[in-house]
Design a protein around this motif. Sequence first.
Motif, short mmCIF file in Angstrom:
data_model
loop_
_atom_site.label_atom_id
_atom_site.label_comp_id
_atom_site.label_asym_id
_atom_site.label_seq_id
_atom_site.Cartn_x
_atom_site.Cartn_y
_atom_site.Cartn_z
N LYS A 142 -6.23 -40.98 54.04
CA LYS A 142 -5.53 -41.62 55.16
C LYS A 142 -4.56 -40.63 55.82
O LYS A 142 -4.41 -40.61 57.06
N GLU A 162 -4.56 -51.46 54.43
CA GLU A 162 -5.59 -50.53 53.98
C GLU A 162 -6.14 -51.06 52.66
O GLU A 162 -5.51 -50.94 51.62
N CYS A 257 1.68 -50.75 53.21
CA CYS A 257 0.81 -49.61 53.48
C CYS A 257 1.58 -48.65 54.38
O CYS A 257 2.79 -48.78 54.54
#
Length: 312
Positions: A142, A162, A257
């Motif tokens: 990510k 996520e 996240c």
Amino acid sequence: MSKYKVGRNDPCPCGSGKKYKNCCYPSKTRAWKTASSHESPAFTVKPEETPEPITHHGVSSDGGKTWEPRPGLLASRIYGRDPKDIDETISKMIKLVSSGINTLSLSSAVKQDFIKRINDVDHKLHAVKYHLNNYEQAESDKIKEFSNNYKPPAGVQMVIEEPRLIYEVEAFIFQTKSCLDILSWVLKPAFGFPYCSFGDKGDDIIKQLKNNCPATLDTYAENIIKLIEDAQDAWVVELIDMRDKVTHYSRLEGFNCFIEDPYIRGGTANIHYPTMPNTRRALEYCQNVWERLLSFCEDFLKLTLEAARMPR
């Protein structure tokens, strides 16, 4: 039994005097068996190379000291791990304890039970490490995605769920608690306890050690109690609370996240790392728990092995 449904807590219809759930119910509901190779679902592939057939094998009649070659095809099933999936630190710890068990003056059955429980700990530790590795990879992927052609939000702070991050953190926490439960089973062959899990955040084990420990093992029991109490204060209670209250019931409430701050100007954009409900960066928290778990298991197993060496 044909006229009414027997409840799990009712007396067993077989007349044993036990509750149904502790007698015949488990055999009724057993949902597994060891499948033979021809019973397992299969798919086909076409090998590029054909291996040479095994046309001979060795047979030993003296426990492996000497071997006699025999002709004929040999069919076998081999179980093992791919080397890339083996954590050397875990394996070294388990091997050391397992070799120590073989030197104990215990019956063969107790030794086998002891080794089985140690192997279960090995399995659980690898499971915890597996989910930690997965989380590390998911976070790294990510971050790379943010670094390439990132378009920041304007005027809002954005948090996008996520799934890889969320589910791997959940799995890591669950497997860590499960590892503690499996670890507690090692006390049975060493101290002669009945089944005992890491219940009540470890207090169930402490009660067993205080109330049911042979007098000759009091010193070892006290050392294990001290080990558990120190771990409770440092990380165990927090983790199990997080597992019970946050992960198990509320979809990891409090876990964030990546948080993307609104972009105003200045050429850079702030993105906050994923954080746990205790506000620590998730990766650092999981890495810290892993290190503490590994150290705890090593000390716990050493103390248990030392107790098993003592005469009863």
